[in-house]
Design a protein around this motif. Structure first.
Motif, PDB file in Angstrom:
ATOM      1  N   LEU A   1       0.896  -1.132   0.128  1.00 26.36           N
ATOM      2  CA  LEU A   1       0.226   0.054   0.092  1.00 26.36           C
ATOM      3  C   LEU A   1       0.916   1.227   0.022  1.00 26.36           C
ATOM      4  O   LEU A   1       1.536   1.261   0.900  1.00 26.36           O
ATOM      5  CB  LEU A   1      -0.858   0.107   1.232  1.00 26.36           C
ATOM      6  CG  LEU A   1      -1.921   1.261   1.383  1.00 26.36           C
ATOM      7  CD1 LEU A   1      -2.639   1.257   0.263  1.00 26.36           C
ATOM      8  CD2 LEU A   1      -2.358   1.149   2.614  1.00 26.36           C
ATOM      9  N   VAL A   2       0.750   1.951  -1.104  1.00 22.79           N
ATOM     10  CA  VAL A   2       1.774   3.240  -1.324  1.00 22.79           C
ATOM     11  C   VAL A   2       1.032   4.252  -0.954  1.00 22.79           C
ATOM     12  O   VAL A   2      -0.165   4.737  -1.303  1.00 22.79           O
ATOM     13  CB  VAL A   2       2.094   3.210  -2.979  1.00 22.79           C
ATOM     14  CG1 VAL A   2       3.151   4.637  -2.947  1.00 22.79           C
ATOM     15  CG2 VAL A   2       3.035   1.727  -3.129  1.00 22.79           C
ATOM     16  N   ARG A   3       1.649   5.359  -0.010  1.00 25.53           N
ATOM     17  CA  ARG A   3       1.125   6.650   0.322  1.00 25.53           C
ATOM     18  C   ARG A   3       1.762   7.890  -0.290  1.00 25.53           C
ATOM     19  O   ARG A   3       3.031   7.474  -0.363  1.00 25.53           O
ATOM     20  CB  ARG A   3       1.008   6.496   1.482  1.00 25.53           C
ATOM     21  CG  ARG A   3       0.476   7.846   2.171  1.00 25.53           C
ATOM     22  CD  ARG A   3       0.132   7.947   3.614  1.00 25.53           C
ATOM     23  NE  ARG A   3       1.272   7.804   4.595  1.00 25.53           N
ATOM     24  CZ  ARG A   3       1.225   7.972   5.850  1.00 25.53           C
ATOM     25  NH1 ARG A   3       0.216   7.985   6.417  1.00 25.53           N
ATOM     26  NH2 ARG A   3       2.727   7.893   6.475  1.00 25.53           N
ATOM     27  N   GLY A   4       1.269   8.678  -0.808  1.00 26.32           N
ATOM     28  CA  GLY A   4       1.781  10.043  -1.189  1.00 26.32           C
ATOM     29  C   GLY A   4       0.805  10.874  -1.540  1.00 26.32           C
ATOM     30  O   GLY A   4      -0.230  10.910  -1.296  1.00 26.32           O
ATOM     31  N   LEU A   5       1.345  11.974  -2.680  1.00 31.75           N
ATOM     32  CA  LEU A   5       0.644  12.963  -3.154  1.00 31.75           C
ATOM     33  C   LEU A   5       0.793  12.885  -4.667  1.00 31.75           C
ATOM     34  O   LEU A   5       1.521  12.331  -5.352  1.00 31.75           O
ATOM     35  CB  LEU A   5       1.077  14.217  -2.578  1.00 31.75           C
ATOM     36  CG  LEU A   5       1.451  14.683  -1.240  1.00 31.75           C
ATOM     37  CD1 LEU A   5       2.286  15.882  -1.139  1.00 31.75           C
ATOM     38  CD2 LEU A   5       0.027  14.694  -0.527  1.00 31.75           C
ATOM     39  N   ASP A   6      -0.622  13.086  -5.263  1.00 35.50           N
ATOM     40  CA  ASP A   6      -0.593  13.351  -7.000  1.00 35.50           C
ATOM     41  C   ASP A   6       0.252  14.569  -7.272  1.00 35.50           C
ATOM     42  O   ASP A   6       0.662  15.259  -6.389  1.00 35.50           O
ATOM     43  CB  ASP A   6      -1.656  12.844  -7.358  1.00 35.50           C
ATOM     44  CG  ASP A   6      -2.926  14.196  -7.194  1.00 35.50           C
ATOM     45  OD1 ASP A   6      -2.313  15.237  -6.543  1.00 35.50           O
ATOM     46  OD2 ASP A   6      -4.138  13.937  -7.425  1.00 35.50           O
ATOM     47  N   ARG A   7       0.170  14.672  -8.392  1.00 32.13           N
ATOM     48  CA  ARG A   7       1.134  15.785  -8.985  1.00 32.13           C
ATOM     49  C   ARG A   7       0.433  17.265  -8.582  1.00 32.13           C
ATOM     50  O   ARG A   7       0.970  18.388  -8.697  1.00 32.13           O
ATOM     51  CB  ARG A   7       1.351  15.837 -10.398  1.00 32.13           C
ATOM     52  CG  ARG A   7       0.316  15.688 -11.451  1.00 32.13           C
ATOM     53  CD  ARG A   7       0.827  15.488 -12.838  1.00 32.13           C
ATOM     54  NE  ARG A   7       1.734  16.793 -13.343  1.00 32.13           N
ATOM     55  CZ  ARG A   7       2.443  16.585 -14.463  1.00 32.13           C
ATOM     56  NH1 ARG A   7       2.318  15.646 -15.196  1.00 32.13           N
ATOM     57  NH2 ARG A   7       3.056  17.585 -14.798  1.00 32.13           N
ATOM     58  N   ARG A   8      -0.902  17.316  -8.312  1.00 27.89           N
ATOM     59  CA  ARG A   8      -1.433  18.451  -7.851  1.00 27.89           C
ATOM     60  C   ARG A   8      -1.466  18.744  -6.139  1.00 27.89           C
ATOM     61  O   ARG A   8      -1.924  19.863  -5.831  1.00 27.89           O
ATOM     62  CB  ARG A   8      -3.001  18.601  -8.130  1.00 27.89           C
ATOM     63  CG  ARG A   8      -3.107  18.765  -9.708  1.00 27.89           C
ATOM     64  CD  ARG A   8      -4.506  18.292 -10.302  1.00 27.89           C
ATOM     65  NE  ARG A   8      -4.940  16.943  -9.669  1.00 27.89           N
ATOM     66  CZ  ARG A   8      -5.923  16.540  -9.799  1.00 27.89           C
ATOM     67  NH1 ARG A   8      -7.131  17.308 -10.016  1.00 27.89           N
ATOM     68  NH2 ARG A   8      -6.465  15.423  -9.216  1.00 27.89           N
ATOM     69  N   GLY A   9      -0.859  17.544  -5.735  1.00 29.10           N
ATOM     70  CA  GLY A   9      -0.718  17.751  -3.998  1.00 29.10           C
ATOM     71  C   GLY A   9      -1.656  17.206  -3.297  1.00 29.10           C
ATOM     72  O   GLY A   9      -1.733  17.282  -2.033  1.00 29.10           O
ATOM     73  N   LYS A  10      -2.781  16.507  -4.242  1.00 27.68           N
ATOM     74  CA  LYS A  10      -3.874  15.992  -3.393  1.00 27.68           C
ATOM     75  C   LYS A  10      -3.215  14.228  -2.784  1.00 27.68           C
ATOM     76  O   LYS A  10      -2.546  13.707  -3.401  1.00 27.68           O
ATOM     77  CB  LYS A  10      -4.889  15.416  -4.432  1.00 27.68           C
ATOM     78  CG  LYS A  10      -6.162  15.753  -3.693  1.00 27.68           C
ATOM     79  CD  LYS A  10      -7.319  15.273  -4.968  1.00 27.68           C
ATOM     80  CE  LYS A  10      -8.039  14.157  -4.691  1.00 27.68           C
ATOM     81  NZ  LYS A  10      -8.722  13.648  -5.796  1.00 27.68           N
ATOM     82  N   ARG A  11      -3.667  14.037  -1.435  1.00 28.57           N
ATOM     83  CA  ARG A  11      -3.339  12.782  -1.028  1.00 28.57           C
ATOM     84  C   ARG A  11      -3.735  11.631  -1.716  1.00 28.57           C
ATOM     85  O   ARG A  11      -5.044  11.527  -2.351  1.00 28.57           O
ATOM     86  CB  ARG A  11      -3.917  12.590   0.338  1.00 28.57           C
ATOM     87  CG  ARG A  11      -2.924  13.414   1.452  1.00 28.57           C
ATOM     88  CD  ARG A  11      -3.477  13.021   2.560  1.00 28.57           C
ATOM     89  NE  ARG A  11      -2.988  14.088   3.585  1.00 28.57           N
ATOM     90  CZ  ARG A  11      -3.637  14.630   4.654  1.00 28.57           C
ATOM     91  NH1 ARG A  11      -4.749  13.849   5.165  1.00 28.57           N
ATOM     92  NH2 ARG A  11      -3.213  15.615   5.106  1.00 28.57           N
TER      93      ARG A  11
END
Ligand code: ZN
Length: 183
Positions: free
Chosen positions: A114-124
């Motif tokens: 399960l990978v967590r991060g932000l998309d390129r717009r900064g959305k979780r």
């Protein structure tokens, strides 16, 4: 957009930890666009920003077999990527790396992450990946920590040169090649 040069093993930047991104900027968007173009030009299934010389925590993953409803491969752009959870099961498989040209090696990876991060717009963002897709995420997230697949070989001799005429070793590629059973 432009194709950037991919740095290779021996370049000390590949051994450093990438910086966490605090702000989504136009410069970051340009970097991501360049990374996408570079990954496509190199026929990779993933790329980390450090591979184009930027010590920033951004990764791309694009597995041709992981497609959306219209049959297009899903392109994952993940900023500040980390593995939140993984299962207990691991599997050996063959990987290559654009930064280790000419070789492939056998690496044991978790079969689900399960990978967590932000998309390129900064959305979780959270991504559940299994099998090959999970392998590519683990390979790319390793890059953000200064780790290369050659550090994780199942045994020191489980690495092989890619012979000329054979399929080119691309980032975490060789999906269809099954690792030989250990003898
Ligand atoms: Zn790599």
């Amino acid at each position: 957009m432009s194709v950037r040069r991919v740095i290779t093993v021996g370049d000390p930047r590949l051994r450093r930890r990438s910086k966490k991104i605090e702000k989504i900027t136009p410069a970051l968007q340009r970097l991501i666009d360049d990374m996408i173009e570079t990954m496509h030009a190199e026929n990779g299934v993933g790329l980390a920003a450090v591979q184009v010389g930027e010590l920033l925590n951004v990764i791309l993953v694009e597995d041709p077999d992981d497609v959306d409803e219209e049959g297009h491969p899903r392109l994952y752009v993940v900023i500040n990527a980390e593995i939140l959870r993984h299962n207990a099961e691991t599997e050996a498989g063959i990987e290559g790396c654009l930064s280790v040209p000419g070789y492939v090696g056998e690496v044991e990876r978790y079969t689900q992450v399960l990978v967590r991060g932000l998309d390129r717009r900064g959305k979780r963002l959270r991504i559940e990946a299994r099998d090959f897709l999970a392998r590519v995420f683990q390979h790319e997230i390793d890059h953000t920590q200064g780790i290369l697949y050659i550090d994780r070989l199942t045994a020191p001799d489980r690495i092989w040169p890619v012979e000329e005429g054979e399929e080119e070793a691309t980032e975490a590629s060789q999906r269809h090649q099954t690792a030989a059973a250990p003898s």
